[in-house]
Design a protein around this motif. Structure first.
Motif, PDB file in Angstrom:
ATOM      1  N   UNK A   1       0.833  -1.211   0.000  1.00 62.15           N
ATOM      2  CA  UNK A   1       0.000   0.000   0.000  1.00 62.15           C
ATOM      3  C   UNK A   1       0.863   1.256   0.000  1.00 62.15           C
ATOM      4  N   UNK A   2       1.906   1.237   0.811  1.00 57.39           N
ATOM      5  CA  UNK A   2       2.798   2.391   0.911  1.00 57.39           C
ATOM      6  C   UNK A   2       3.456   2.683  -0.440  1.00 57.39           C
ATOM      7  N   UNK A   3       3.967   1.653  -1.070  1.00 57.64           N
ATOM      8  CA  UNK A   3       4.661   1.845  -2.353  1.00 57.64           C
ATOM      9  C   UNK A   3       3.679   2.304  -3.430  1.00 57.64           C
ATOM     10  N   UNK A   4       2.485   1.729  -3.470  1.00 54.47           N
ATOM     11  CA  UNK A   4       1.473   2.156  -4.449  1.00 54.47           C
ATOM     12  C   UNK A   4       1.125   3.628  -4.263  1.00 54.47           C
ATOM     13  N   UNK A   5       1.007   4.051  -3.017  1.00 54.59           N
ATOM     14  CA  UNK A   5       0.681   5.456  -2.713  1.00 54.59           C
ATOM     15  C   UNK A   5       1.805   6.375  -3.183  1.00 54.59           C
ATOM     16  N   UNK A   6       3.036   5.986  -2.935  1.00 54.09           N
ATOM     17  CA  UNK A   6       4.189   6.794  -3.350  1.00 54.09           C
ATOM     18  C   UNK A   6       4.243   6.904  -4.869  1.00 54.09           C
ATOM     19  N   UNK A   7       3.994   5.803  -5.553  1.00 52.41           N
ATOM     20  CA  UNK A   7       4.001   5.813  -7.019  1.00 52.41           C
ATOM     21  C   UNK A   7       2.971   6.809  -7.549  1.00 52.41           C
ATOM     22  N   UNK A   8       1.817   6.868  -6.893  1.00 49.13           N
ATOM     23  CA  UNK A   8       0.772   7.813  -7.302  1.00 49.13           C
ATOM     24  C   UNK A   8       1.166   9.263  -7.013  1.00 49.13           C
ATOM     25  N   UNK A   9       1.865   9.483  -5.910  1.00 51.91           N
ATOM     26  CA  UNK A   9       2.171  10.841  -5.459  1.00 51.91           C
ATOM     27  C   UNK A   9       3.388  11.471  -6.126  1.00 51.91           C
ATOM     28  N   UNK A  10       4.359  10.680  -6.506  1.00 53.08           N
ATOM     29  CA  UNK A  10       5.626  11.246  -6.971  1.00 53.08           C
ATOM     30  C   UNK A  10       5.647  11.438  -8.483  1.00 53.08           C
ATOM     31  N   UNK A  11       6.445  12.412  -8.875  1.00 56.56           N
ATOM     32  CA  UNK A  11       6.684  12.622 -10.308  1.00 56.56           C
ATOM     33  C   UNK A  11       8.101  12.177 -10.670  1.00 56.56           C
ATOM     34  N   UNK A  12       8.831  11.674  -9.677  1.00 54.87           N
ATOM     35  CA  UNK A  12      10.207  11.225  -9.890  1.00 54.87           C
ATOM     36  C   UNK A  12      10.188   9.837 -10.532  1.00 54.87           C
ATOM     37  N   UNK A  13      10.627   9.779 -11.777  1.00 55.56           N
ATOM     38  CA  UNK A  13      10.612   8.524 -12.539  1.00 55.56           C
ATOM     39  C   UNK A  13      11.421   7.413 -11.888  1.00 55.56           C
ATOM     40  N   UNK A  14      12.534   7.780 -11.278  1.00 55.00           N
ATOM     41  CA  UNK A  14      13.399   6.792 -10.633  1.00 55.00           C
ATOM     42  C   UNK A  14      12.656   6.110  -9.480  1.00 55.00           C
ATOM     43  N   UNK A  15      11.948   6.889  -8.689  1.00 55.22           N
ATOM     44  CA  UNK A  15      11.207   6.331  -7.558  1.00 55.22           C
ATOM     45  C   UNK A  15      10.029   5.494  -8.057  1.00 55.22           C
ATOM     46  N   UNK A  16       9.359   5.967  -9.108  1.00 51.89           N
ATOM     47  CA  UNK A  16       8.264   5.189  -9.704  1.00 51.89           C
ATOM     48  C   UNK A  16       8.798   3.841 -10.186  1.00 51.89           C
ATOM     49  N   UNK A  17       9.938   3.850 -10.868  1.00 53.10           N
ATOM     50  CA  UNK A  17      10.534   2.598 -11.362  1.00 53.10           C
ATOM     51  C   UNK A  17      10.927   1.675 -10.216  1.00 53.10           C
ATOM     52  N   UNK A  18      11.574   2.231  -9.196  1.00 50.34           N
ATOM     53  CA  UNK A  18      11.980   1.427  -8.039  1.00 50.34           C
ATOM     54  C   UNK A  18      10.759   0.791  -7.377  1.00 50.34           C
ATOM     55  N   UNK A  19       9.715   1.593  -7.151  1.00 48.50           N
ATOM     56  CA  UNK A  19       8.503   1.078  -6.520  1.00 48.50           C
ATOM     57  C   UNK A  19       7.821   0.022  -7.371  1.00 48.50           C
ATOM     58  N   UNK A  20       7.750   0.258  -8.676  1.00 44.52           N
ATOM     59  CA  UNK A  20       7.101  -0.701  -9.582  1.00 44.52           C
ATOM     60  C   UNK A  20       7.840  -2.029  -9.604  1.00 44.52           C
ATOM     61  N   UNK A  21       9.149  -1.966  -9.670  1.00 44.20           N
ATOM     62  CA  UNK A  21       9.959  -3.189  -9.672  1.00 44.20           C
ATOM     63  C   UNK A  21       9.794  -3.938  -8.348  1.00 44.20           C
ATOM     64  N   UNK A  22       9.767  -3.193  -7.243  1.00 39.94           N
ATOM     65  CA  UNK A  22       9.602  -3.827  -5.931  1.00 39.94           C
ATOM     66  C   UNK A  22       8.245  -4.536  -5.843  1.00 39.94           C
ATOM     67  N   UNK A  23       7.207  -3.890  -6.359  1.00 36.69           N
ATOM     68  CA  UNK A  23       5.870  -4.506  -6.322  1.00 36.69           C
ATOM     69  C   UNK A  23       5.799  -5.735  -7.222  1.00 36.69           C
ATOM     70  N   UNK A  24       6.421  -5.665  -8.393  1.00 39.91           N
ATOM     71  CA  UNK A  24       6.448  -6.824  -9.294  1.00 39.91           C
ATOM     72  C   UNK A  24       7.181  -7.987  -8.638  1.00 39.91           C
ATOM     73  N   UNK A  25       8.302  -7.684  -8.017  1.00 42.71           N
ATOM     74  CA  UNK A  25       9.102  -8.692  -7.334  1.00 42.71           C
ATOM     75  C   UNK A  25       8.301  -9.337  -6.203  1.00 42.71           C
ATOM     76  N   UNK A  26       7.598  -8.503  -5.436  1.00 46.20           N
ATOM     77  CA  UNK A  26       6.792  -9.029  -4.329  1.00 46.20           C
ATOM     78  C   UNK A  26       5.708  -9.955  -4.856  1.00 46.20           C
ATOM     79  N   UNK A  27       5.071  -9.544  -5.937  1.00 44.95           N
ATOM     80  CA  UNK A  27       3.993 -10.347  -6.517  1.00 44.95           C
ATOM     81  C   UNK A  27       4.531 -11.666  -7.075  1.00 44.95           C
ATOM     82  N   UNK A  28       5.641 -11.582  -7.770  1.00 45.66           N
ATOM     83  CA  UNK A  28       6.189 -12.746  -8.464  1.00 45.66           C
ATOM     84  C   UNK A  28       6.905 -13.716  -7.525  1.00 45.66           C
ATOM     85  N   UNK A  29       7.711 -13.184  -6.622  1.00 45.10           N
ATOM     86  CA  UNK A  29       8.584 -14.040  -5.827  1.00 45.10           C
ATOM     87  C   UNK A  29       8.242 -14.113  -4.342  1.00 45.10           C
TER      88      UNK A  29
END
Length: 141
Positions: A103-131
């Motif tokens: 939830x925290x990472x999804x919220x940050x992805x919505x709030x930030x305009x920093x592409x690096x943070x969006x990418x980091x959060x997205x990868x972390x969520x994908x990793x959590x889902x997959x592994x």
């Protein structure tokens, strides 16, 4: 020869941070710690060196220590999206807090305009889902 003081090295702050993250990537923990500590001396008000120290702990899967560091930073700077994302990753690694981390990472992805943070959060969520969701035992209880 003129005696130097900390003010003479203020311009080296970004270089020390960058070198610290390079040292982490090269698995040179001792150098990374020295570089982040030196950066902290030059700019005690900056959270960047503390993020570096938390990143070391996270890379070593010392989740409890990393969580403490990133929690401290986010309490001081609630809008620090990088520290919040790393804290979310720590929560992903803690089975009891995994949902909170997502939830925290999804919220940050919505709030930030920093592409690096969006990418980091997205990868972390994908990793959590997959592994992470497939693991029978958590890294940290």
């Amino acid at each position: 020869m003129q005696k130097k003081n900390l003010e003479d090295f203020k311009d080296d702050f970004p270089l020390l941070l960058e070198a610290g993250f390079v040292a982490v990537k090269q698995l040179d923990e001792a150098s990374a710690r020295h570089l982040f500590n030196a950066a902290q001396l030059l700019s005690p008000e900056s959270s960047a060196p503390r993020i570096g120290l938390g990143y070391i702990a996270l890379n070593k899967l010392e989740v409890k220590e990393a969580t403490e560091i990133f929690t401290e930073i986010t309490e001081d700077e609630p809008e620090n999206h990088l520290a919040m994302t790393f804290l979310g990753i720590c929560y992903l690694l803690t089975k009891a807090k995994r949902s909170q981390g997502e939830k925290m990472i999804k919220k940050i992805i919505e709030e930030t305009s920093d592409e690096t943070i969006v990418n980091l959060g997205s990868i972390a969520l994908q990793w959590a889902e997959k592994d992470l969701k497939k693991l029978k035992s958590p890294f940290v209880k």
